[in-house]
Design a protein around this motif. Structure first.
Motif, mmCIF file in Angstrom:
data_model
loop_
_atom_site.group_PDB
_atom_site.id
_atom_site.type_symbol
_atom_site.label_atom_id
_atom_site.label_comp_id
_atom_site.label_asym_id
_atom_site.label_seq_id
_atom_site.Cartn_x
_atom_site.Cartn_y
_atom_site.Cartn_z
ATOM 1 N N UNK A 1 0.697 -1.239 -0.033
ATOM 2 C CA UNK A 1 0.067 0.064 -0.179
ATOM 3 C C UNK A 1 0.693 1.164 -0.287
ATOM 4 N N UNK A 2 1.760 1.494 1.018
ATOM 5 C CA UNK A 2 2.844 2.531 0.955
ATOM 6 C C UNK A 2 3.547 2.753 -0.250
ATOM 7 N N UNK A 3 3.952 1.429 -0.869
ATOM 8 C CA UNK A 3 4.608 1.709 -2.195
ATOM 9 C C UNK A 3 3.899 2.382 -3.199
ATOM 10 N N UNK A 4 2.628 2.015 -3.308
ATOM 11 C CA UNK A 4 1.791 2.550 -4.360
ATOM 12 C C UNK A 4 1.294 4.048 -3.965
ATOM 13 N N UNK A 5 1.333 4.461 -2.818
ATOM 14 C CA UNK A 5 1.136 5.728 -2.273
ATOM 15 C C UNK A 5 2.286 6.744 -2.276
ATOM 16 N N UNK A 6 3.620 6.040 -2.108
ATOM 17 C CA UNK A 6 4.501 7.077 -2.038
ATOM 18 C C UNK A 6 5.434 6.911 -3.209
ATOM 19 N N UNK A 7 5.612 5.720 -3.646
ATOM 20 C CA UNK A 7 6.708 5.487 -4.852
ATOM 21 C C UNK A 7 5.981 5.957 -6.060
ATOM 22 N N UNK A 8 4.853 5.190 -6.273
ATOM 23 C CA UNK A 8 4.312 5.219 -7.652
ATOM 24 C C UNK A 8 3.367 6.543 -7.508
ATOM 25 N N UNK A 9 2.878 6.734 -6.378
ATOM 26 C CA UNK A 9 1.992 8.039 -6.166
ATOM 27 C C UNK A 9 0.696 8.125 -7.150
ATOM 28 N N UNK A 10 0.254 6.956 -7.142
ATOM 29 C CA UNK A 10 -1.094 6.871 -7.781
ATOM 30 C C UNK A 10 -2.392 6.568 -6.937
ATOM 31 N N UNK A 11 -2.001 6.625 -5.464
ATOM 32 C CA UNK A 11 -3.278 6.369 -4.423
ATOM 33 C C UNK A 11 -2.881 7.373 -3.347
ATOM 34 N N UNK A 12 -4.132 8.006 -2.900
ATOM 35 C CA UNK A 12 -3.963 8.905 -1.650
ATOM 36 C C UNK A 12 -4.359 8.132 -0.593
ATOM 37 N N UNK A 13 -3.951 8.476 0.505
ATOM 38 C CA UNK A 13 -3.949 7.720 1.744
ATOM 39 C C UNK A 13 -4.852 8.676 2.777
ATOM 40 N N UNK A 14 -5.673 7.693 3.380
ATOM 41 C CA UNK A 14 -6.545 8.359 4.532
ATOM 42 C C UNK A 14 -6.252 7.453 5.927
ATOM 43 N N UNK A 15 -5.651 8.356 6.859
ATOM 44 C CA UNK A 15 -5.437 7.649 8.173
ATOM 45 C C UNK A 15 -6.200 7.798 9.389
ATOM 46 N N UNK A 16 -6.903 6.729 9.672
ATOM 47 C CA UNK A 16 -8.104 6.817 10.768
ATOM 48 C C UNK A 16 -7.402 6.393 11.975
ATOM 49 N N UNK B 1 -22.316 6.179 16.497
ATOM 50 C CA UNK B 1 -21.275 5.893 15.471
ATOM 51 C C UNK B 1 -21.485 6.091 13.869
ATOM 52 N N UNK B 2 -22.898 5.750 13.746
ATOM 53 C CA UNK B 2 -23.363 5.644 12.324
ATOM 54 C C UNK B 2 -23.936 7.293 11.918
ATOM 55 N N UNK B 3 -23.547 8.260 12.873
ATOM 56 C CA UNK B 3 -24.180 9.632 12.506
ATOM 57 C C UNK B 3 -23.075 10.159 11.489
ATOM 58 N N UNK B 4 -23.335 10.208 10.163
ATOM 59 C CA UNK B 4 -22.514 10.858 9.037
ATOM 60 C C UNK B 4 -22.221 12.204 9.204
ATOM 61 N N UNK B 5 -23.313 12.833 9.844
ATOM 62 C CA UNK B 5 -22.806 14.389 9.981
ATOM 63 C C UNK B 5 -21.989 14.877 11.123
ATOM 64 N N UNK B 6 -21.276 13.837 11.740
ATOM 65 C CA UNK B 6 -20.266 14.182 12.836
ATOM 66 C C UNK B 6 -19.006 14.711 12.206
ATOM 67 N N UNK B 7 -18.109 15.434 12.936
ATOM 68 C CA UNK B 7 -17.092 16.063 12.417
ATOM 69 C C UNK B 7 -16.062 14.961 11.818
ATOM 70 N N UNK B 8 -16.162 13.684 12.505
ATOM 71 C CA UNK B 8 -15.225 12.537 12.109
ATOM 72 C C UNK B 8 -15.615 12.184 10.515
ATOM 73 N N UNK B 9 -17.031 11.931 10.600
ATOM 74 C CA UNK B 9 -17.231 11.372 9.096
ATOM 75 C C UNK B 9 -17.165 12.436 8.157
ATOM 76 N N UNK B 10 -17.534 13.630 8.309
ATOM 77 C CA UNK B 10 -17.389 14.848 7.556
ATOM 78 C C UNK B 10 -15.919 14.779 6.942
ATOM 79 N N UNK B 11 -14.760 14.803 7.714
ATOM 80 C CA UNK B 11 -13.673 14.557 7.239
ATOM 81 C C UNK B 11 -13.162 13.420 6.362
ATOM 82 N N UNK B 12 -13.694 12.378 6.851
ATOM 83 C CA UNK B 12 -13.372 10.985 6.030
ATOM 84 C C UNK B 12 -14.142 11.455 4.586
ATOM 85 N N UNK B 13 -15.565 11.939 4.509
ATOM 86 C CA UNK B 13 -15.996 12.122 3.222
ATOM 87 C C UNK B 13 -15.300 13.019 2.453
#
Length: 535
Positions: free
Chosen positions: A457-472, A507-519
């Motif tokens: 995963x990190x090889x694709x993200x950092x070396x090939x630079x073709x995928x963005x990472x979301x860290x939870x 945990x399923x409230x998609x209008x919370x700050x956490x889920x807004x940042x993920x989206x």
């Protein structure tokens, strides 16, 4: 002997005695007493009434006289008593007696208990208090006014000072009291303090005389000329007091540098008996300091004191002045609006982006070769104990992102086919994903089986630079020292989205700050490609 001889000489002439004035002063202040007689070109001599002692006319002594005036510089409480001024004519002698009372200073008391100066009476529309005896002191300057021994405080619109007067705009019964004027007097290079007190009473008035009305300019005007005219209506008929003048930063124009400032006054009455006053302030050379100064037009009569303020602006002799001004104002307004919008965008950037996505619904097919919106990497639980992270990955995450918002996720164990080569399947699915979601927990540091999936995963993200990472960050890890260097690099560049304990309530409230940042970090939603396979 000389005093007795003087009494004999005076008794042989017709004498007229007048005791008409009393003077009150505080100890250690200056006191100037004026003889009640108005004798032009006559010699006046002063005597101490009780002893008939002649008071010398030479300056320098603490008590001395000159013409109609008698000086006490300064006063002493022993000076209390009567003094006689004598004027000798060809066939008779005229004498008048004045009473002087000197009071010692007492703590908390600013005026004598017995006030002999006449009352000043104001009306419900105006009030003017004259400083007692100030005419006897040449070039005296009022420093401060007191009411009932307390410094007079109030807005500029309520109180204003003239050279000899205090003006109270629209006085009320609460303004009644004893007013003390404190002024300084300079004599032979020495500076003395003087204070005088008189009562002020407010009474009803049957008729209300007209107040000053400044007709030009208007308040807060910007004058684009090198001189200013202040024109005010001062009354119907000529009033007893009529003043129109300019002040610069609360300093009278007549006291300013006369090489640059010149003030001219004009008063006139029209046929309808309206009495006007004009004051023209000319500035020979306008400086940058003048453009930053407040120019105040002051108009007063016996009724009221009115002020207004203007500012100066250099006059540019070209036809496009107004147009240029409007353009400048428009540009400034536009810049302010842009700045406000940028500030609002910084605070509500995430909500604005999500709102636009919801309104325009950019749900379209994209030929980027990707199948999944995100591939989820998480530490696997090898025990039978309940694990919130796995519950989050397999239940909460799909419910919010897939069911509620239409994303397609690839989750290890759920989306793997039986019998597939694990290493090859991982690599293919990561390459077919637009985002890489990595679940961060302390367990991630000790999980050896996670290493291969993580490296791909990190090889694709950092070396090939073709995928963005979301860290939870589901649990607090601390300073991240136990994580791989490549992962620490990503954390340093973009940070993490932290799951907090309060989110477990809903945990399923998609209008919370956490889920807004993920989206916010997820890609735009796309329809899957319709692939046609040849049979």
């Amino acid at each position: 002997v000389m005093g007795l001889l003087h009494l004999i000489l005076v008794s042989t002439f017709l004498s007229v005695s007048m005791t008409s004035e009393s003077f009150h002063a505080m100890e250690d202040e200056a006191l100037v007493v004026k003889c009640p007689q108005n004798c032009q070109n006559r010699t006046i001599k002063w005597y101490i009434t009780q002893t008939n002692q002649l008071i010398p006319a030479e300056e320098g002594g603490r008590i001395h006289s000159s013409g109609r005036f008698l000086w006490f510089l300064p006063t002493s409480k022993e000076d209390s008593g009567n003094y006689t001024c004598v004027t000798r004519y060809s066939n008779y002698t005229k004498q008048s007696t004045v009473s002087v009372m000197v009071y010692p200073h007492k703590q908390g008391i600013c005026f004598p208990s017995w006030i002999r100066y006449p009352n000043d009476t104001g009306t419900l529309t105006s009030g003017r208090i004259v400083c007692p005896t100030i005419d006897n002191y040449a070039k005296a300057t009022i420093v401060k006014w007191y009411k009932d021994c307390k410094p007079l405080q109030g807005p500029r619109e309520k109180y204003s000072m003239g050279e000899k007067y205090l003006f109270i705009k629209r006085p009320q019964k609460t303004d009644e009291g004893h007013y003390t004027c404190h002024f300084t007097y300079i004599h032979s290079g020495n500076v003395y303090n003087v204070s005088a007190t008189r009562p002020f009473i407010v009474k009803e008035e049957v008729s209300s005389p007209i107040s000053p009305q400044i007709q030009y300019p208007t308040d807060n005007t910007v004058i684009q000329v090198e001189f200013g005219i202040c024109r005010a209506l001062l009354g119907i008929g000529k009033p007893n007091i009529a003043v129109v003048t300019w002040e610069v930063n609360e300093i009278k124009a007549e006291y300013l540098n006369t090489s640059r400032f010149r003030e001219d006054h004009q008063f006139f009455m029209r046929r309808d008996r309206e009495y006007y006053g004009e004051s023209t302030l000319t500035i020979e050379e306008v400086t940058e300091e003048d453009l930053l100064s407040n120019f105040t037009c002051v108009a007063l009569n016996e009724i009221e004191n009115v002020v207004l303020t203007v500012t100066l602006q250099l006059k540019v002799p070209c036809k496009g002045d107004n147009h240029s001004t409007y353009i400048t104002i428009g540009v400034l307004v536009l810049l302010v609006i842009i700045a406000l919008l940028l500030i609002l965008y910084q605070f509500f950037r995430i909500d604005i982006v999500l709102l636009c996505q919801g309104i325009f619904k950019p749900n379209k097919t994209q030929d980027d070769g990707k199948i999944y919106d995100a591939y989820v990497i998480y530490p696997k639980n090898r025990t039978n104990e309940a694990n919130f992270v796995e519950y989050f990955v397999h239940q909460i995450l799909p419910d919010v992102l897939e069911n509620k918002h239409g994303y397609k996720l690839c989750i290890y164990g759920r989306d793997m086919l039986p019998g597939e080569d694990a290493a090859n399947a991982l690599e293919i699915r990561i390459q077919k994903s637009r985002r890489l979601i990595i679940i961060l927990t302390p367990q991630l540091i000790q999980c050896e089986e996670f290493g291969y999936e993580h490296q791909i995963a990190l090889y694709n993200a950092l070396i090939q630079n073709n995928i963005k990472v979301i860290l939870l960050e589901m649990e607090t890890i601390g300073n991240y020292e136990g994580l791989q260097e490549s992962l620490r690099y990503i954390i340093k560049q973009q940070g993490t989205i932290k799951w907090k304990e309060k989110y477990k309530e809903c945990p399923h409230a998609s209008n919370s700050k956490f889920w807004k940042l993920v989206r916010y970090h997820m890609p735009l939603r796309h329809k899957p490609l319709q692939l046609n396979y040849a049979v």
